[in-house]
Motif scaffolding. Structure first.
Motif, PDB file in Angstrom:
ATOM      1  N   UNK A   1     -72.949 -38.439  34.201  1.00 32.55           N
ATOM      2  CA  UNK A   1     -74.286 -38.323  34.785  1.00 32.55           C
ATOM      3  C   UNK A   1     -74.787 -39.701  35.215  1.00 32.55           C
ATOM      4  N   UNK A   2     -75.320 -39.792  36.420  1.00 32.62           N
ATOM      5  CA  UNK A   2     -75.699 -41.074  37.013  1.00 32.62           C
ATOM      6  C   UNK A   2     -76.600 -41.901  36.093  1.00 32.62           C
ATOM      7  N   UNK A   3     -77.629 -41.279  35.536  1.00 32.73           N
ATOM      8  CA  UNK A   3     -78.571 -42.022  34.703  1.00 32.73           C
ATOM      9  C   UNK A   3     -77.992 -42.397  33.350  1.00 32.73           C
ATOM     10  N   UNK A   4     -76.832 -41.829  33.015  1.00 29.80           N
ATOM     11  CA  UNK A   4     -76.202 -42.126  31.730  1.00 29.80           C
ATOM     12  C   UNK A   4     -75.135 -43.207  31.858  1.00 29.80           C
ATOM     13  N   UNK A   5     -74.610 -43.408  33.050  1.00 33.71           N
ATOM     14  CA  UNK A   5     -73.472 -44.312  33.236  1.00 33.71           C
ATOM     15  C   UNK A   5     -73.771 -45.727  32.760  1.00 33.71           C
ATOM     16  N   UNK A   6     -74.998 -46.200  32.957  1.00 29.75           N
ATOM     17  CA  UNK A   6     -75.331 -47.564  32.557  1.00 29.75           C
ATOM     18  C   UNK A   6     -75.257 -47.777  31.053  1.00 29.75           C
ATOM     19  N   UNK A   7     -75.236 -46.679  30.280  1.00 34.43           N
ATOM     20  CA  UNK A   7     -75.116 -46.798  28.823  1.00 34.43           C
ATOM     21  C   UNK A   7     -73.677 -47.003  28.381  1.00 34.43           C
ATOM     22  N   UNK A   8     -72.744 -46.843  29.304  1.00 43.14           N
ATOM     23  CA  UNK A   8     -71.332 -46.924  28.961  1.00 43.14           C
ATOM     24  C   UNK A   8     -70.773 -48.312  29.235  1.00 43.14           C
ATOM     25  N   UNK A   9     -70.234 -48.916  28.195  1.00 45.38           N
ATOM     26  CA  UNK A   9     -69.623 -50.243  28.278  1.00 45.38           C
ATOM     27  C   UNK A   9     -68.129 -50.071  28.037  1.00 45.38           C
ATOM     28  N   UNK A  10     -67.312 -50.015  29.086  1.00 47.85           N
ATOM     29  CA  UNK A  10     -65.891 -49.689  28.929  1.00 47.85           C
ATOM     30  C   UNK A  10     -65.183 -50.597  27.935  1.00 47.85           C
ATOM     31  N   UNK A  11     -64.246 -50.025  27.199  1.00 49.51           N
ATOM     32  CA  UNK A  11     -63.479 -50.789  26.223  1.00 49.51           C
ATOM     33  C   UNK A  11     -62.582 -51.813  26.901  1.00 49.51           C
ATOM     34  N   UNK A  12     -62.175 -51.537  28.123  1.00 49.77           N
ATOM     35  CA  UNK A  12     -61.414 -52.499  28.910  1.00 49.77           C
ATOM     36  C   UNK A  12     -61.747 -52.287  30.381  1.00 49.77           C
ATOM     37  N   UNK A  13     -61.608 -53.343  31.165  1.00 48.96           N
ATOM     38  CA  UNK A  13     -61.926 -53.275  32.590  1.00 48.96           C
ATOM     39  C   UNK A  13     -60.809 -53.954  33.377  1.00 48.96           C
ATOM     40  N   UNK A  14     -60.888 -53.813  34.704  1.00 53.31           N
ATOM     41  CA  UNK A  14     -59.949 -54.507  35.567  1.00 53.31           C
ATOM     42  C   UNK A  14     -60.660 -54.847  36.872  1.00 53.31           C
ATOM     43  N   UNK A  15     -59.900 -55.207  37.881  1.00 55.62           N
ATOM     44  CA  UNK A  15     -60.525 -55.635  39.134  1.00 55.62           C
ATOM     45  C   UNK A  15     -61.194 -54.504  39.893  1.00 55.62           C
TER      46      UNK A  15
ATOM     47  N   UNK B   1     -62.801 -51.701  38.111  1.00 52.09           N
ATOM     48  CA  UNK B   1     -63.971 -51.265  37.344  1.00 52.09           C
ATOM     49  C   UNK B   1     -64.997 -52.377  37.148  1.00 52.09           C
ATOM     50  N   UNK B   2     -64.563 -53.628  37.216  1.00 56.70           N
ATOM     51  CA  UNK B   2     -65.485 -54.749  37.046  1.00 56.70           C
ATOM     52  C   UNK B   2     -65.023 -55.933  37.885  1.00 56.70           C
ATOM     53  N   UNK B   3     -65.146 -55.828  39.218  1.00 61.28           N
ATOM     54  CA  UNK B   3     -64.686 -56.919  40.087  1.00 61.28           C
ATOM     55  C   UNK B   3     -65.446 -58.220  39.818  1.00 61.28           C
ATOM     56  N   UNK B   4     -64.735 -59.324  39.899  1.00 63.17           N
ATOM     57  CA  UNK B   4     -65.340 -60.632  39.643  1.00 63.17           C
ATOM     58  C   UNK B   4     -65.956 -61.180  40.925  1.00 63.17           C
ATOM     59  N   UNK B   5     -67.226 -61.475  40.877  1.00 61.98           N
ATOM     60  CA  UNK B   5     -67.946 -62.058  41.996  1.00 61.98           C
ATOM     61  C   UNK B   5     -68.440 -63.448  41.644  1.00 61.98           C
ATOM     62  N   UNK B   6     -69.336 -64.010  42.443  1.00 60.17           N
ATOM     63  CA  UNK B   6     -69.864 -65.354  42.179  1.00 60.17           C
ATOM     64  C   UNK B   6     -70.503 -65.489  40.800  1.00 60.17           C
ATOM     65  N   UNK B   7     -71.052 -64.389  40.301  1.00 61.41           N
ATOM     66  CA  UNK B   7     -71.728 -64.425  39.002  1.00 61.41           C
ATOM     67  C   UNK B   7     -70.876 -63.855  37.881  1.00 61.41           C
ATOM     68  N   UNK B   8     -69.577 -63.729  38.117  1.00 60.69           N
ATOM     69  CA  UNK B   8     -68.691 -63.216  37.086  1.00 60.69           C
ATOM     70  C   UNK B   8     -68.374 -61.746  37.269  1.00 60.69           C
ATOM     71  N   UNK B   9     -67.736 -61.170  36.271  1.00 63.77           N
ATOM     72  CA  UNK B   9     -67.328 -59.768  36.332  1.00 63.77           C
ATOM     73  C   UNK B   9     -68.550 -58.862  36.182  1.00 63.77           C
ATOM     74  N   UNK B  10     -68.697 -57.929  37.113  1.00 64.56           N
ATOM     75  CA  UNK B  10     -69.838 -57.013  37.104  1.00 64.56           C
ATOM     76  C   UNK B  10     -69.306 -55.584  37.114  1.00 64.56           C
ATOM     77  N   UNK B  11     -69.744 -54.786  36.143  1.00 67.98           N
ATOM     78  CA  UNK B  11     -69.319 -53.397  36.081  1.00 67.98           C
ATOM     79  C   UNK B  11     -69.790 -52.629  37.309  1.00 67.98           C
ATOM     80  N   UNK B  12     -68.935 -51.780  37.812  1.00 69.18           N
ATOM     81  CA  UNK B  12     -69.334 -50.899  38.899  1.00 69.18           C
ATOM     82  C   UNK B  12     -70.427 -49.949  38.431  1.00 69.18           C
ATOM     83  N   UNK B  13     -71.238 -49.540  39.357  1.00 68.20           N
ATOM     84  CA  UNK B  13     -72.237 -48.523  39.050  1.00 68.20           C
ATOM     85  C   UNK B  13     -71.561 -47.165  38.980  1.00 68.20           C
ATOM     86  N   UNK B  14     -72.133 -46.258  38.239  1.00 72.80           N
ATOM     87  CA  UNK B  14     -71.651 -44.888  38.206  1.00 72.80           C
ATOM     88  C   UNK B  14     -70.360 -44.700  37.444  1.00 72.80           C
TER      89      UNK B  14
END
Length: 387
Positions: free
Chosen positions: A223-237, A239-252
């Motif tokens: 659910x869209x409003x619930x996704x922000x509560x989820x902090x994945x146990x592991x990420x990659x490029x 699910x959490x691409x690295x930008x100028x400010x570091x790795x940022x989790x994708x929305x949704x």
């Protein structure tokens, strides 16, 4: 309108090779699904897998959109996974519960989900079943005491035809403000699903069962409003691409996806989903109910057969035991006659099996592909085996 079973069987290579009554385990793929997978694998072999994947990116996203339509969701709420356990496990791990947190489950919860909860050190309480074997709504309401951190429900269990009242559970859980996870492995593809009506935060399902897709790929609704509560146990490029400010989790939901994917399987899933949508889930459900009811009636007349289904509303999975015969023996003997039958032990649904004093059940699971003649042949073979 009725489903043209003859036409669908003509487009399903396996139907003239085996009498398949294990659709709850893995169904038979349509030729069109197989062709989509094979075509993509050939593109990868002839032009490189990365390039071939890029060439079908739009088709994969169309498959995501079709899955969203199937579930009554939006595309950004859908993630591709490796299967139901992979999707459920990713979402559960991302919820970051702590040892000692309380979780409520139905008595028929899938053993794999229970294993995840147990190994996380959680306090797992099974909500009692009512007189029909389904989760007691009154007991659930009492147990939602402010200490509960998750409610997990297997919508239709692996050891029988019971269908849990998922939407009624959802109304109670939503009112309590508790996360609600649904394992819909035995539901998606055999009956209509509306995640808004059900009220769940997470729903996981595989492609290989009633959707008739390939093994090794699945779908996950978050659910869209619930996704922000989820902090994945592991990420990659992905699910959490690295930008100028570091790795940022994708929305949704895509924050739970992996960069390593199999486009061929996703395309196959897309074809299977489109076929289900074109047939209509109401028609699919009506056909499966008719076949399953007919099978239960036939089995009830076979000496030594004991039906083991519970519930008010039932699925296409018909559970039974045969006096004097082990499940493994029955399964193996029928296999020599070209009949595929499912067989489950305690580990798959331990709480319910223990509560009912069962150690194993045989599973004859039908599809809209199943014919009356096949049911007659199966019951005749089973009757001969028990004689």
């Amino acid at each position: 309108m009725t489903i043209d079973v003859a036409r669908l069987r003509a487009g399903t290579p396996g139907t003239d090779r085996v009498l398949h009554l294990n659709h709850a385990g893995s169904s038979l793929m349509a030729a069109a699904t197989l062709q989509a997978i094979e075509a993509q694998l050939r593109r990868e072999a002839e032009g490189g897998s990365m390039e071939a994947g890029g060439a079908v990116a739009a088709q994969v996203e169309q498959a995501r959109a079709d899955i969203a339509t199937l579930l009554g969701a939006d595309p950004d709420e859908i993630a591709f996974t490796g299967g139901v356990s992979d999707g459920w496990g990713r979402a559960f791990a991302a919820l970051r519960l702590r040892p000692g947190d309380k979780v409520l489950v139905g008595r028929t919860e899938w053993g794999g989900n229970l294993a995840c909860l147990e190994r996380a050190g959680l306090v797992v309480e099974a909500v009692p079943a009512d007189e029909h074997g389904q989760i007691s709504l009154e007991a659930l309401a009492r147990k939602l005491d402010g200490q509960v951190r998750l409610v997990a429900l297997t919508w239709a269990p692996a050891n029988g035809g019971l269908i849990q009242p998922a939407a009624a559970v959802g109304r109670l859980v939503r009112a309590a403000g508790v996360p609600y996870f649904i394992d819909a492995a035995q539901v998606v593809g055999q009956m209509p699903v509306d995640v808004r009506e059900v009220g769940c935060d997470v729903l996981a399902a595989p492609a290989r069962k009633h959707l008739r897709g390939p093994r090794g790929v699945g779908l996950l609704y978050v659910r869209r409003d619930f996704a922000d509560r989820l902090d994945p146990a592991f990420v990659d490029t992905h699910s959490a691409p690295i930008g100028p400010d570091g790795a940022v989790l994708r929305a949704g939901a895509r924050r739970l996806e992996s960069a390593e994917s199999a486009p061929a399987l996703r395309l196959g899933l897309g074809v299977a989903v489109r076929q289900a949508l074109d047939l209509g889930l109401d028609r699919i459900r009506a056909t499966i109910v008719q076949r399953a009811d007919g099978l239960r009636a036939r089995l009830a007349a076979v000496p030594g057969v004991r039906l083991q289904d519970l519930g008010v509303e039932r699925s296409g999975l018909v559970a039974f035991t045969l006096d004097g015969r082990s499940g493994a023996e029955v399964q193996a003997t029928l296999a020599t006659q070209g009949i595929n039958l499912g067989f489950n032990g305690r580990a798959y649904t331990p709480l319910d099996m223990d509560a009912r004093g069962l150690t194993e059940v045989l599973r004859a699971s039908v599809s809209y592909l199943t014919t009356e003649a096949e049911l007659d042949r199966f019951v005749a073979a089973l009757t001969a085996l028990g004689a």
